[in-house]
Write an enzyme that holds these catalytic residues in place. Sequence first.
Site, PDB file in Angstrom:
ATOM      1  CG  HIS A 128      -1.867   1.186   1.225  1.00  0.00           C
ATOM      2  ND1 HIS A 128      -3.144   1.101   0.724  1.00  0.00           N
ATOM      3  CD2 HIS A 128      -1.714   2.479   1.655  1.00  0.00           C
ATOM      4  CE1 HIS A 128      -3.746   2.269   0.838  1.00  0.00           C
ATOM      5  NE2 HIS A 128      -2.899   3.127   1.401  1.00  0.00           N
ATOM      6  CB  CYS A 129       1.966   3.465  -2.612  1.00  0.00           C
ATOM      7  SG  CYS A 129       3.049   4.881  -2.878  1.00  0.00           S
ATOM      8  N   PRO A 130       1.293   5.103   0.464  1.00  0.00           N
ATOM      9  CG  PRO A 130       2.643   5.934   2.176  1.00  0.00           C
ATOM     10  CD  PRO A 130       2.438   4.738   1.303  1.00  0.00           C
TER      11      PRO A 130
END
Length: 380
Positions: free
Chosen positions: A180-182
């Site tokens: 998951h890439c913020p």
Amino acid sequence: MRVCIGGGPVWRCVRVCCGRARWRVCVPACVRRLWAYAQLLARSLCFNTHTSCDTVNDTLFEPVFWLADRLTRLFGRVFVCMVIVLTSSIVLIAYLVLLPLVLRTYAPVWIVWHLCFGHWLIVMITFHYYKATCTPPGHPPQRKSELPFVSYCKKCVTPKPARTHHCGICNTCILKMDHHCPWLNNCVGHFNHRYFFSFCVVLTLGCVYCSISGRKLFIDAYNAMEHLKALEAEPAGVPVKGVGLLIGIVPPESSFQTPAPTFTLKDKLVNKSIIYMWVLTSTVAVALGGLTLWHAMLISRGETSIERHINKKERTRLAKRNRAYRNPFHYGWLNNWKHFLGVEKRSHWITRVLLPSGHPPFGDGFTWDVYPHRKHLVPV
């Protein structure tokens, strides 16, 4: 008066029930949920005899993971706005400061090169970041279907196809989940993995380009600002040695007089903008370049970030039994890249890799071909 039923006094049962009722009325629902969650964590430490150190560590750090997931979900849009603002500031500096300087001082051949390459970078960065942010990574069906699956998700209580993992931030399962890439406020999965990696490549390339081409401008701007500070600090009449400047100060006519600073507000903004651009692009080039190389290595091996850890554990486990583990999704490094980039023929290296392309990846993310040996996936 006490009445006993089954050997126990009724008044004691009534007191316990009244205490529970007061607990439900006086304590907020969020506090009760946290208390129940803490009790569940405490009971999970002694769940069964097969509890290991890994299980205990995961349970103890579960509140930390929960807090990190909630904060990442909360500040996801803030991170996206930061990427847009920082990238837009560099483009704005390039148009307002660097482009006029290039048009005045560079040869026509270099002017054409910088204009073409710079605008190609801007188009590629904008396109791939938009697609990586807005494209859903892919989700398995919520109900059991005829599609093959390898296990059930304990949190979603739904079937999980191969290479599917649960994201605690998105609170759903993701097909071929990488992480998951913020900075995208989105998961990197089957349908947007190529966009994410292409964005990392072109952004790193753009930062390296700005850092190398703007090195001399940065040195001149830095010397100019340092010379201005020296002029403002020294009293009048003290000689000051001249240094190479970018904008703003006229060389002294006499070595026995300190020239008055001729920096205007525009000159200061120009020099500070060049320093800001070079420091930001150089920092991002180093940090994002390392991340890009890491993902390039994973793609060459046919792995995701999650599968990297899973495969490492499997190799260690099978090595103790004198057996070798082979990744079933590794087709050879060249075929891995063809499969990842969606290359089917030679012209696709230009139309689908060097130019913006919204073509979907191979497969639907539910089923995967397993090759026991290396062979070409597609003719190229």
